[in-house]
Enzyme design. Structure first.
Site, PDB file in Angstrom:
ATOM      1  N   THR A   1      51.389  51.512  42.611  1.00  0.00           N
ATOM      2  CA  THR A   1      50.555  50.054  43.651  1.00  0.00           C
ATOM      3  C   THR A   1      49.576  49.646  42.291  1.00  0.00           C
ATOM      4  OG1 THR A   1      49.274  49.760  45.654  1.00  0.00           O
ATOM      5  CG2 THR A   1      48.806  51.979  45.209  1.00  0.00           C
ATOM      6  N   ASN A   2      48.542  48.935  43.112  1.00  0.00           N
ATOM      7  CA  ASN A   2      47.904  48.086  42.335  1.00  0.00           C
ATOM      8  C   ASN A   2      46.547  47.991  43.774  1.00  0.00           C
ATOM      9  OD1 ASN A   2      48.245  45.678  44.382  1.00  0.00           O
ATOM     10  ND2 ASN A   2      50.184  45.930  42.956  1.00  0.00           N
ATOM     11  N   ARG A   3      46.125  47.549  43.456  1.00  0.00           N
ATOM     12  CA  ARG A   3      44.463  47.428  44.139  1.00  0.00           C
ATOM     13  C   ARG A   3      44.350  46.493  44.780  1.00  0.00           C
ATOM     14  NH1 ARG A   3      39.718  49.900  40.714  1.00  0.00           N
ATOM     15  NH2 ARG A   3      38.393  48.125  41.853  1.00  0.00           N
ATOM     16  N   SER A   4      45.745  45.447  45.285  1.00  0.00           N
ATOM     17  CA  SER A   4      45.075  44.594  46.989  1.00  0.00           C
ATOM     18  C   SER A   4      45.225  45.536  47.381  1.00  0.00           C
ATOM     19  CB  SER A   4      46.897  44.018  46.478  1.00  0.00           C
ATOM     20  OG  SER A   4      46.730  43.247  47.864  1.00  0.00           O
TER      21      SER A   4
ATOM     22  N   ALA B   1      50.274  41.297  45.631  1.00  0.00           N
ATOM     23  CA  ALA B   1      50.510  41.150  44.674  1.00  0.00           C
ATOM     24  C   ALA B   1      51.908  42.369  43.716  1.00  0.00           C
ATOM     25  CB  ALA B   1      49.131  42.727  44.166  1.00  0.00           C
TER      26      ALA B   1
END
Ligand code: PMT
Length: 423
Positions: free
Chosen positions: A222-225, A289
């Site tokens: 995943t990502n930091r959103s 994101a």
């Protein structure tokens, strides 16, 4: 040092009459009055005699900084800048909203009948502003056919109902009849006040959060959103009167009152939800994101490490580009009318963002400068430049994601107005 709570633009200088009746839930509306006041509203409280059995007028006066009204014959001026007629006329005049919370079964019955035997019920008849009621009572009383009939009568007259919640009562019994918590009540107040805003009658789709791409049954990429920017956009669109669908992977955040929530996780589930939701929608605000790649294979069982493993190689495959799919669909059916993309860039911010604006067929691109710790992912503030198709760029200073969202919604509303005028 802690920051003062942010004002809510929609509530600033709005005159809200808060009617409090005799339920134990009256204590909760001290918090409501306080939060409305902190958000910038001018809150005048009217208490019935029964309400004063539970909470004192001084409690409300302390949190609103304004006089509290309890007596039908008390003049309304009392330093609040209200006309000096008798109270019920002065209070009703120029009010933006009358909220009765908690509303007892007895007060609901009186309102349904048009009875006017105390300052609150007289004001409810005299006021020309919308009336919102938040019933709070024992579950048996709430479900009683008499109460339900009264609620139906009131709703038939356009009165806005905040449904009580299920849960445990002070009596220990369980049922439907609890007053919702302050954030929910404020959400309803915002809905009522924003109904005639610049996006009234418009359908807006917002995406929020980062996608999660599964590796096996327990792991994902995943990502930091955090979803904060997307949720702020959804709230700003609601405040402007829009009907909002919020497609989100950030379901840990409190849902904005009135938004239709569509939960998603992977890029492909987000894509399906977006392509469905934008049919007939006026606006798409694509703040999510989205992972450009996902694991080529999803292991059916949890991936185990072997003793001699020094590392593993993951093969990734391309995810669909959702905005390119929206562009293709829009070419055939014309929906949505306005598409806004977001770009989080760590270098060549404006050049990369403009390239994406053109390639993805957007009307606006919001370029996030993520090189600073106070902007972009996860934080409450953002520093963006809004790019348009004419080559214009609007750099915005560091501000809250709420304020960024309000400015984006203003740009979107202007684009929709231009389209309406030229069609
Ligand atoms: O959620 P927060 O913590 O509040 O942070 C907000 C944010 C920084 C995530 C947000 O403001 C933001 O910038 N979102 C876009 C992140 C990004 O870098 O997107 P991108 O440059 O990869 O993509 C550009 C646009 O295409 C985006 O609108 C994206 O949603 C969309 N996209 C991207 C990839 C893909 N496969 N399909 C897409 O539609």
């Amino acid at each position: 040092m802690t920051m003062a709570p942010e004002k809510i633009t929609l509530l600033e200088n709005k005159r809200i009459l808060l009617g409090v009746t005799g339920s134990i839930a009256a204590y909760k509306t001290v918090d409501l009055a306080s939060k409305l006041n902190q958000a910038g509203a001018l809150v005048d409280v009217i208490m019935t005699e029964a309400a004063q059995q539970f909470v004192t007028p001084l409690a409300f006066q302390s949190v609103t900084g304004r006089a509290v009204y309890t007596d039908l014959w008390q003049p309304a001026s009392a330093g609040n800048g209200l006309p000096t007629h008798i109270a019920h006329v002065g209070l009703g005049e120029g009010a933006d909203l009358l909220v009765i919370a908690p509303a007892t079964a007895h007060t609901l019955a009186k309102l349904a009948q048009g009875l006017a035997d105390n300052l609150l019920t007289v004001t409810a008849l005299a006021a020309r502003c919308p009336l919102m009621i938040a019933p709070a009572m024992d579950g048996g009383m709430y479900m009683h056919p008499a109460t339900q009939a009264n609620l139906q009568t009131l709703q038939g007259r356009g009165v806005l109902l905040v449904e009580p919640e299920e849960g445990r009562f002070a009596s220990g019994l369980v049922g439907k009849g609890r007053l919702p918590e302050t954030p929910t009540l404020i959400g309803h107040v915002r809905r009522a006040l924003g109904g005639t805003g610049r996006l009234a009658g418009r359908r807006v789709v917002v995406t929020a959060g980062g996608t999660a791409e599964a590796l096996d049954p327990v792991r994902y990429i995943t990502n930091r959103s955090s979803g904060k920017q997307g949720y702020a956009l959804a709230q700003a669109a609601l405040d402007a009167g829009a009907t909002v669908t919020l497609i989100t992977s950030a379901q840990h955040l409190p849902a904005p009152t009135g938004a239709h929530i569509v939960p998603v996780d992977s890029a492909r589930s987000l894509r399906d939800a977006v392509l469905h939701a934008v049919q007939g929608a006026d606006v798409l605000l694509m703040a999510a994101a989205v992972a450009d790649f996902r694991p080529a294979q999803v292991a059916e069982q949890k991936i185990k490490k072997q003793d001699n493993d020094t590392g593993i190689t993951l093969e990734l495959t391309r995810n669909p580009d959702i905005l390119l799919d929206v562009k293709a669909q829009r070419t055939t059916d014309g929906w949505p009318r306005v598409v806004v993309g977001f770009a989080a860039e760590s270098e060549n911010l404006l050049a990369n963002a403009r390239d994406k604006l053109q390639r993805k067929g957007l009307d606006l691109m919001v370029a996030n400068d993520i090189s600073a710790a106070d902007a972009g992912f996860s934080v409450d503030t953002n520093r963006v430049t809004v790019l348009d198709v004419q080559g214009g760029q609007q750099p915005l200073e560091l501000m809250s994601k709420t304020r960024v969202s309000e400015l984006i919604i203003e740009r979107v509303a202007a684009l929709l107005t231009d389209q309406t005028e030229t069609s």
